[in-house]
Design a protein around this motif. Structure first.
Motif, PDB file in Angstrom:
ATOM      1  N   ILE A  52       0.759  -1.071   0.141  1.00  0.00           N
ATOM      2  CA  ILE A  52       0.079   0.062  -0.099  1.00  0.00           C
ATOM      3  C   ILE A  52       0.940   1.198  -0.179  1.00  0.00           C
ATOM      4  CG2 ILE A  52      -2.046   0.952   1.260  1.00  0.00           C
ATOM      5  CD1 ILE A  52      -1.242  -1.496   3.145  1.00  0.00           C
ATOM      6  N   ALA A  53       0.882   2.014  -0.920  1.00  0.00           N
ATOM      7  CA  ALA A  53       1.549   3.335  -0.977  1.00  0.00           C
ATOM      8  C   ALA A  53       1.176   4.263   0.053  1.00  0.00           C
ATOM      9  CB  ALA A  53       1.263   3.975  -2.099  1.00  0.00           C
ATOM     10  N   GLY A  54       2.107   4.711   0.784  1.00  0.00           N
ATOM     11  CA  GLY A  54       1.686   5.825   1.881  1.00  0.00           C
ATOM     12  C   GLY A  54       2.025   5.151   3.322  1.00  0.00           C
ATOM     13  N   LYS A  55       2.434   3.857   3.090  1.00  0.00           N
ATOM     14  CA  LYS A  55       2.438   3.104   4.391  1.00  0.00           C
ATOM     15  C   LYS A  55       3.803   2.172   4.320  1.00  0.00           C
ATOM     16  CE  LYS A  55      -2.311   2.778   6.156  1.00  0.00           C
ATOM     17  NZ  LYS A  55      -3.223   2.094   6.850  1.00  0.00           N
ATOM     18  N   THR A  56       4.642   2.077   5.463  1.00  0.00           N
ATOM     19  CA  THR A  56       5.630   1.048   5.370  1.00  0.00           C
ATOM     20  C   THR A  56       5.168  -0.246   5.928  1.00  0.00           C
ATOM     21  OG1 THR A  56       7.227   2.952   6.188  1.00  0.00           O
ATOM     22  CG2 THR A  56       7.844   0.284   6.386  1.00  0.00           C
ATOM     23  N   GLN A  57       5.192  -1.137   5.063  1.00  0.00           N
ATOM     24  CA  GLN A  57       4.480  -2.363   5.126  1.00  0.00           C
ATOM     25  C   GLN A  57       5.603  -3.508   5.954  1.00  0.00           C
ATOM     26  OE1 GLN A  57       1.423  -5.463   3.565  1.00  0.00           O
ATOM     27  NE2 GLN A  57       2.326  -4.239   2.330  1.00  0.00           N
ATOM     28  N   TYR A  58       5.157  -4.156   7.093  1.00  0.00           N
ATOM     29  CA  TYR A  58       6.104  -4.903   7.667  1.00  0.00           C
ATOM     30  C   TYR A  58       5.401  -6.418   7.459  1.00  0.00           C
ATOM     31  CZ  TYR A  58       8.415  -1.128   9.556  1.00  0.00           C
ATOM     32  OH  TYR A  58       9.012   0.029   9.570  1.00  0.00           O
ATOM     33  N   LEU A  59       5.729  -7.283   6.494  1.00  0.00           N
ATOM     34  CA  LEU A  59       5.149  -8.655   6.088  1.00  0.00           C
ATOM     35  C   LEU A  59       6.114  -9.382   6.903  1.00  0.00           C
ATOM     36  CD1 LEU A  59       5.161  -8.171   2.294  1.00  0.00           C
ATOM     37  CD2 LEU A  59       3.219  -8.129   3.849  1.00  0.00           C
ATOM     38  N   ARG A  60       5.282 -10.693   7.542  1.00  0.00           N
ATOM     39  CA  ARG A  60       6.168 -11.704   8.139  1.00  0.00           C
ATOM     40  C   ARG A  60       6.622 -12.510   7.174  1.00  0.00           C
ATOM     41  NH1 ARG A  60       2.644  -8.510   9.106  1.00  0.00           N
ATOM     42  NH2 ARG A  60       0.919 -10.074   8.874  1.00  0.00           N
ATOM     43  N   GLY A  61       7.956 -12.893   7.402  1.00  0.00           N
ATOM     44  CA  GLY A  61       8.653 -13.708   6.344  1.00  0.00           C
ATOM     45  C   GLY A  61       9.661 -14.734   6.875  1.00  0.00           C
ATOM     46  N   CYS A  62       9.997 -15.650   6.101  1.00  0.00           N
ATOM     47  CA  CYS A  62      10.877 -16.851   6.653  1.00  0.00           C
ATOM     48  C   CYS A  62      11.975 -16.326   5.720  1.00  0.00           C
ATOM     49  CB  CYS A  62      10.157 -18.000   6.139  1.00  0.00           C
ATOM     50  SG  CYS A  62      10.977 -19.467   7.169  1.00  0.00           S
ATOM     51  N   LEU A  63      13.122 -15.989   6.257  1.00  0.00           N
ATOM     52  CA  LEU A  63      14.488 -15.918   5.624  1.00  0.00           C
ATOM     53  C   LEU A  63      15.168 -17.172   5.683  1.00  0.00           C
ATOM     54  CD1 LEU A  63      16.741 -13.928   4.634  1.00  0.00           C
ATOM     55  CD2 LEU A  63      17.285 -13.487   7.232  1.00  0.00           C
ATOM     56  N   GLN A  64      15.459 -17.774   4.590  1.00  0.00           N
ATOM     57  CA  GLN A  64      16.369 -18.814   4.387  1.00  0.00           C
ATOM     58  C   GLN A  64      17.775 -18.666   4.665  1.00  0.00           C
ATOM     59  OE1 GLN A  64      14.792 -21.579   4.452  1.00  0.00           O
ATOM     60  NE2 GLN A  64      12.682 -20.898   3.678  1.00  0.00           N
ATOM     61  N   ALA A  65      18.690 -19.707   4.800  1.00  0.00           N
ATOM     62  CA  ALA A  65      20.169 -19.726   4.945  1.00  0.00           C
ATOM     63  C   ALA A  65      20.543 -18.980   3.504  1.00  0.00           C
ATOM     64  CB  ALA A  65      20.898 -20.973   5.315  1.00  0.00           C
ATOM     65  N   ASP A  66      19.980 -19.117   2.330  1.00  0.00           N
ATOM     66  CA  ASP A  66      20.654 -18.826   1.189  1.00  0.00           C
ATOM     67  C   ASP A  66      20.289 -17.245   0.916  1.00  0.00           C
ATOM     68  OD1 ASP A  66      17.881 -18.898   0.318  1.00  0.00           O
ATOM     69  OD2 ASP A  66      18.013 -20.329  -1.144  1.00  0.00           O
ATOM     70  N   GLY A  67      19.653 -16.718   1.688  1.00  0.00           N
ATOM     71  CA  GLY A  67      19.388 -15.266   1.713  1.00  0.00           C
ATOM     72  C   GLY A  67      18.215 -14.869   0.993  1.00  0.00           C
ATOM     73  N   THR A  68      17.325 -15.795   0.692  1.00  0.00           N
ATOM     74  CA  THR A  68      15.935 -15.531   0.193  1.00  0.00           C
ATOM     75  C   THR A  68      14.956 -15.348   1.414  1.00  0.00           C
ATOM     76  OG1 THR A  68      15.682 -17.756  -0.101  1.00  0.00           O
ATOM     77  CG2 THR A  68      16.371 -16.817  -2.062  1.00  0.00           C
ATOM     78  N   VAL A  69      13.843 -14.791   0.826  1.00  0.00           N
ATOM     79  CA  VAL A  69      12.826 -14.840   1.851  1.00  0.00           C
ATOM     80  C   VAL A  69      11.457 -14.819   1.435  1.00  0.00           C
ATOM     81  CG1 VAL A  69      12.797 -12.103   1.664  1.00  0.00           C
ATOM     82  CG2 VAL A  69      12.167 -13.119   3.888  1.00  0.00           C
ATOM     83  N   GLU A  70      10.694 -15.410   2.148  1.00  0.00           N
ATOM     84  CA  GLU A  70       9.118 -15.870   1.515  1.00  0.00           C
ATOM     85  C   GLU A  70       8.391 -15.273   2.608  1.00  0.00           C
ATOM     86  OE1 GLU A  70       7.107 -20.199   0.478  1.00  0.00           O
ATOM     87  OE2 GLU A  70       9.119 -20.059   1.198  1.00  0.00           O
ATOM     88  N   VAL A  71       7.349 -14.594   2.072  1.00  0.00           N
ATOM     89  CA  VAL A  71       6.288 -14.154   2.665  1.00  0.00           C
ATOM     90  C   VAL A  71       5.181 -15.322   3.611  1.00  0.00           C
ATOM     91  CG1 VAL A  71       4.094 -12.810   2.762  1.00  0.00           C
ATOM     92  CG2 VAL A  71       5.915 -11.945   1.431  1.00  0.00           C
ATOM     93  N   VAL A  72       5.117 -15.073   4.715  1.00  0.00           N
ATOM     94  CA  VAL A  72       4.539 -16.181   5.617  1.00  0.00           C
ATOM     95  C   VAL A  72       3.022 -15.680   5.746  1.00  0.00           C
ATOM     96  CG1 VAL A  72       4.451 -17.207   7.712  1.00  0.00           C
ATOM     97  CG2 VAL A  72       6.624 -17.166   6.668  1.00  0.00           C
ATOM     98  N   GLY A  73       2.110 -16.179   5.377  1.00  0.00           N
ATOM     99  CA  GLY A  73       0.649 -15.965   5.845  1.00  0.00           C
ATOM    100  C   GLY A  73       0.402 -14.338   5.118  1.00  0.00           C
ATOM    101  N   GLY A  74      -0.890 -14.085   5.258  1.00  0.00           N
ATOM    102  CA  GLY A  74      -1.617 -12.924   4.745  1.00  0.00           C
ATOM    103  C   GLY A  74      -1.325 -11.664   5.544  1.00  0.00           C
ATOM    104  N   ALA A  75      -2.015 -10.742   5.094  1.00  0.00           N
ATOM    105  CA  ALA A  75      -1.922  -9.445   5.641  1.00  0.00           C
ATOM    106  C   ALA A  75      -2.643  -9.165   6.971  1.00  0.00           C
ATOM    107  CB  ALA A  75      -2.344  -8.345   4.598  1.00  0.00           C
ATOM    108  N   GLY A  76      -3.533 -10.014   7.213  1.00  0.00           N
ATOM    109  CA  GLY A  76      -4.488  -9.947   8.570  1.00  0.00           C
ATOM    110  C   GLY A  76      -3.826  -9.863   9.840  1.00  0.00           C
ATOM    111  N   SER A  77      -3.906  -8.838  10.581  1.00  0.00           N
ATOM    112  CA  SER A  77      -3.367  -8.825  11.868  1.00  0.00           C
ATOM    113  C   SER A  77      -3.685  -9.649  12.820  1.00  0.00           C
ATOM    114  CB  SER A  77      -3.076  -7.248  12.036  1.00  0.00           C
ATOM    115  OG  SER A  77      -4.235  -6.732  12.267  1.00  0.00           O
ATOM    116  N   HIS A  78      -4.658 -10.543  12.509  1.00  0.00           N
ATOM    117  CA  HIS A  78      -5.188 -11.475  13.513  1.00  0.00           C
ATOM    118  C   HIS A  78      -4.603 -12.798  13.367  1.00  0.00           C
ATOM    119  CE1 HIS A  78      -7.485 -12.234   9.750  1.00  0.00           C
ATOM    120  NE2 HIS A  78      -7.913 -13.020  10.326  1.00  0.00           N
ATOM    121  N   LEU A  79      -3.689 -12.891  12.434  1.00  0.00           N
ATOM    122  CA  LEU A  79      -2.937 -14.170  12.089  1.00  0.00           C
ATOM    123  C   LEU A  79      -1.828 -14.558  12.681  1.00  0.00           C
ATOM    124  CD1 LEU A  79      -3.403 -13.662   8.128  1.00  0.00           C
ATOM    125  CD2 LEU A  79      -4.939 -14.988   9.720  1.00  0.00           C
TER     126      LEU A  79
END
Ligand code: AMP
Ligand code: MG
Length: 392
Positions: free
Chosen positions: A332-359
């Motif tokens: 969303i433009a205008g807001k810094t978004q902080y997605l939950r992610g899973c960082l792997q040892a190879d330096g890649t990162v995958e988003v975990v779950g959706g944006a809902g803040s109840h998850l």
């Protein structure tokens, strides 16, 4: 109402908490995990005197001839404070850690000896210096033992004790109170009626505060209709700062905002999740008010509160790591978004779950927050993004 930038609110919290910074002297027995204020040097050398590394015999190396008996003139034990000099042509029985007599220049271990009556013969001839622990070989008096800023681990405590330090100056641990608000909340373990919600914010906030140098002196829950002020009064009686969750948005029963709105700032911070925030001062105590959704609470703490607590506790700042997105991300433009992610040892990162803040259960599978800049609306797979480690 205009939104506060994340960094502006984080700085406001850091400034509000700066007054909590302090030092105290604690004995080593209570110093594990504390942060040392300044360098500590050895008060005494280690070892403090030349001593034997083995149970055996202190000798003049040049006088030892294999299988030629020498008289045992004396016996020296650990703790003996005044052994006389080694008389020429004699040896001294000596125990591990006992002071080496003047004149001796080697120790022959008991395993290489054959002691009978008042004499001993040896099966090996020692080199000069064999099995002697020299004074100050580990550290000299006045030399650095543990640098300031160290989080004291058991090994540091041993080094300090061994070099004569009994107590250390450490950063004070700020006292934090945590109050969760919400009439729907029930403690885990109790039966859950329809419409009720298990309370999880106080446990995560207490654990987060403890992990970043604070001590939690109060944790309780308030309903939405009357007892928040009484709980807050109890909280400020024990704590230097209060963290609240919930009750700060635009609903009709917002106890935190209702009580505190005249005592400081409430408003949206330009972040997602975690928009509604407050920073006030009640009865001379800073109160940091976070929203109620459990994921918003976690993200708000990690993004806005963590660095402030670490700074007053003497802990270094947490640093971000750059990682590569494995899939496209929209934001969303205008807001810094902080997605939950899973960082792997190879330096890649995958988003975990959706944006809902109840998850909140899904968020447990993440190990980082992926920061998406407020200007970005779309980031393709392969893009480098900053990630922030979640508290362990
Ligand atoms: P609020 O900010 O008070 O409107 O709360 C937002 C959402 O978070 C609601 O669905 C609440 O039920 C939930 N919530 C608030 N506080 C807690 C808590 N301490 N533990 C779990 N969920 C909560
Ligand atoms: Mg609520």
């Amino acid at each position: 109402m205009s939104r506060r930038h994340v960094s502006v609110h984080r700085t406001a919290i850091t400034d509000a908490l700066a007054e909590l910074s302090g030092r105290e002297t604690v004995p080593l027995a209570r110093a594990r995990g504390r942060v040392l204020v300044a360098d500590v040097a050895a008060l005494a050398p280690m070892p403090a005197f030349d001593n034997s590394a083995m149970d055996g015999f202190a000798v003049r190396a040049a006088e030892v001839v294999i299988d030629s008996p020498l008289p045992v003139a004396t016996r020296i034990f650990a703790g003996d404070t005044g052994p006389g000099p080694l008389l020429p042509g004699t040896v001294a029985a000596i125990m591990t850690g006992a002071p080496l007599p003047a004149g001796a220049d080697a120790v022959v271990p008991v395993e290489q000896s054959d002691e009978r009556a008042d004499t001993v013969s040896f099966s090996a001839a020692p080199d000069v210096g064999a099995f002697i622990r020299r004074a100050a070989a580990d550290v000299a008096a006045g030399t650095l033992v543990v640098p300031g800023g160290t989080v004291l681990a058991p090994r540091h405590l041993a080094a300090l004790a061994a070099t004569g330090t009994a107590a250390v100056d450490v950063f004070r641990r700020p006292r934090v109170a945590v109050i969760s608000t919400g009439s729907e909340l029930v403690s885990p373990g109790a039966p859950l009626a329809f419409g009720q919600v298990y309370e999880s914010n106080s446990v995560i906030l207490a654990a987060l505060c403890t992990a970043h140098g604070a001590q939690v002196t109060y944790a309780d829950r308030a309903g939405d209709d009357g007892d928040f002020e009484q709980k807050l009064a109890a909280a400020v009686a024990t704590a230097d700062v209060v963290l609240t969750s919930g009750g700060v948005s635009m609903g009709e029963r917002e106890p935190v905002r209702d009580l505190l709105s005249d005592t400081g700032w409430f408003g949206p911070v330009a972040m997602q999740p975690g928009g509604p925030q407050g920073l006030t001062r009640w009865r001379d105590t800073p109160v940091i008010s976070l929203p109620g959704n459990p994921v918003s609470v976690m993200v708000s703490f990690e993004v806005l509160v963590r660095s402030a607590l670490r700074s007053v506790s003497g802990l270094p700042e947490v640093q971000p790591t750059s990682a590569t997105l494995v899939a496209d991300v929209t934001s969303i433009a205008g807001k810094t978004q902080y997605l939950r992610g899973c960082l792997q040892a190879d330096g890649t990162v995958e988003v975990v779950g959706g944006a809902g803040s109840h998850l909140v259960a899904t968020a447990a599978n993440s190990n980082v927050l992926i920061e998406i800049d407020s200007a970005a609306e779309y980031l393709p797979a392969g893009q480098e993004v900053p990630t922030w480690p979640l508290t362990q």
